[in-house]
Design an enzyme around this catalytic site. Structure first.
Site, PDB file in Angstrom:
ATOM      1  N   ASP A 131      27.100  44.763  79.133  1.00  0.00           N
ATOM      2  CA  ASP A 131      28.019  44.633  80.649  1.00  0.00           C
ATOM      3  C   ASP A 131      26.933  44.564  81.693  1.00  0.00           C
ATOM      4  O   ASP A 131      25.727  44.354  81.382  1.00  0.00           O
ATOM      5  CB  ASP A 131      28.656  46.100  80.613  1.00  0.00           C
ATOM      6  N   HIS A 161      37.543  52.857  81.398  1.00  0.00           N
ATOM      7  CA  HIS A 161      38.408  51.367  81.382  1.00  0.00           C
ATOM      8  C   HIS A 161      39.061  51.074  80.341  1.00  0.00           C
ATOM      9  O   HIS A 161      38.659  50.094  79.253  1.00  0.00           O
ATOM     10  CB  HIS A 161      37.227  50.513  81.635  1.00  0.00           C
ATOM     11  N   GLN A 183      40.591  47.708  79.072  1.00  0.00           N
ATOM     12  CA  GLN A 183      39.618  46.726  78.428  1.00  0.00           C
ATOM     13  C   GLN A 183      39.520  47.155  76.952  1.00  0.00           C
ATOM     14  O   GLN A 183      39.253  46.345  76.152  1.00  0.00           O
ATOM     15  CB  GLN A 183      38.294  46.999  79.254  1.00  0.00           C
ATOM     16  N   CYS A 190      32.564  42.166  78.587  1.00  0.00           N
ATOM     17  CA  CYS A 190      33.672  42.152  79.192  1.00  0.00           C
ATOM     18  C   CYS A 190      33.963  41.245  80.519  1.00  0.00           C
ATOM     19  O   CYS A 190      35.030  41.011  81.002  1.00  0.00           O
ATOM     20  CB  CYS A 190      34.153  43.757  79.702  1.00  0.00           C
ATOM     21  N   ARG A 192      43.344  50.111  90.255  1.00  0.00           N
ATOM     22  CA  ARG A 192      41.924  49.539  89.738  1.00  0.00           C
ATOM     23  C   ARG A 192      41.149  49.952  90.884  1.00  0.00           C
ATOM     24  O   ARG A 192      41.247  49.278  92.117  1.00  0.00           O
ATOM     25  CB  ARG A 192      41.860  48.247  89.713  1.00  0.00           C
ATOM     26  N   ARG A 233      42.922  40.501  76.908  1.00  0.00           N
ATOM     27  CA  ARG A 233      43.186  41.379  78.103  1.00  0.00           C
ATOM     28  C   ARG A 233      44.816  41.136  78.360  1.00  0.00           C
ATOM     29  O   ARG A 233      45.367  42.171  78.502  1.00  0.00           O
ATOM     30  CB  ARG A 233      42.550  40.850  79.447  1.00  0.00           C
TER      31      ARG A 233
END
Length: 329
Positions: A222, A129, A132, A263, A102, A308
């Site tokens: 987001d 991503h 996600q 998210c 990440r 997730r």
């Protein structure tokens, strides 16, 4: 074994298999049925960017699958500083059975995947991503019972990793996708071209007109400034305030059953240090989503967050075993 560093590494059928496998793992977890299918393996978790959901999900997923997970923070390893990404990949690949990354650079995660000799998973880069997305489309499948033909509209910074991944994954899976953002915050042409190549009859809309949310089954937003992004904060707020998900905008969908995805983290109130600072500096009690909408949609937003865990479990299992189904009991 296969890495998962961007959505287009996998076919449509493989993405759908990941979603179904995620739902299966969720059922096992809810029923407290042991599923240590990867017992004896070790994975490394490289985090150049801070995280709540990604770190927690990878850690618990590994433990539930019988694996040990070792956290490697930005200040704890030499990646790209005193040791090249290639050398780091070879070292970690010789010690671990998989590597999560990440961070900032898509090139770095792809270099890790090329040289590690073990599966590498993209926990987030500035471009994509993918982990996600499996959770997001899993949530849509749970909520609506199907994916193909749904309409999803993303509002905000349309150039960030979530918008890129949503556009491409939605195109691949047959959804009608709308990216609604100011012109200079719309997706790069190469991202749009990838999505167009993957779509078959489903429409892809890039626009600055917020009325395009009409008919949307789901809205998605987001944060307005991504981690590590150097921007004029006031200028970004002025650009994106018309794209805030509030009651007036939600009403423009003309659908009472429209859901909202986020998210997280979300700046929907003043109950954080940053939220308080934004309020004191700019007089805003919320940014990308108002608190009343957030609270109304909390069930689906936190369902998305929980997913997730289950989706990352599916990604780990499928990439490390090559199987899209679990062993028979």
């Amino acid at each position: 074994m296969q890495s998962f560093v961007k959505e287009i590494d996998f076919s449509k059928s493989e993405i759908l298999s990941l979603i179904e496998l995620s739902i299966t793992f969720k059922t096992l977890k809810k029923n407290k049925i042991s599923h240590k299918y990867l017992e004896g393996n070790n994975i490394a978790l490289i985090f150049e960017k801070a995280s709540t959901r990604t770190r927690a999900a990878f850690t618990v997923a590994a433990q539930d699958l019988g694996m040990a997970a070792t956290y490697l923070g930005a200040s704890e390893i030499q990646l790209g500083k005193k040791e090249s990404v290639v050398d780091t990949a070879k070292v970690l690949g010789s010690m671990f059975d998989g590597i999560e990354y990440r961070g900032f650079s898509q090139e770095d995660v792809e270099t890790l995947a090329q040289h590690a000799g073990v599966p590498v998973w993209n926990g987030l880069t500035d471009t994509w991503h993918p982990t996600q997305m499996i959770a997001d489309f899993m949530t849509l499948k749970e909520r609506f019972g199907y994916l193909e033909g749904l309409t999803i509209a993303y509002l905000g910074d349309g150039r960030n990793n979530v918008a890129n991944s949503l556009l491409v994954t939605g195109a691949m899976l047959g959804l009608h996708v709308k990216i609604i953002a100011p012109k200079d915050l719309q997706p790069d042409s190469e991202i749009v071209a990838i999505a167009q190549q993957l779509s078959h009859g489903n429409t892809l809309t890039i626009t600055e007109d917020v009325t395009a949310v009409e008919g949307a089954d789901a809205l998605y937003t987001d944060v307005w400034v991504s981690m590590g992004e150097d921007v004029d904060f006031k200028e970004r707020i002025d650009q994106l305030l018309p794209y805030q998900i509030n009651q007036a905008l939600l009403a423009k969908t003309n659908k009472s059953e429209t859901i909202v995805l986020h998210c997280l983290p979300a700046f929907h109130d003043k109950n954080t240090l940053i939220g308080q600072e934004i309020y004191e500096t700019y007089g805003l009690e919320a940014m990308e989503i108002t608190d009343d909408v957030f609270q109304e949609q909390a069930d689906v937003i936190f369902q998305e967050a929980e997913n997730r865990l289950h989706s990352i479990k599916a990604i780990l299992y499928m990439t490390m075993t090559g199987n899209d189904h679990l062993p028979k009991a």
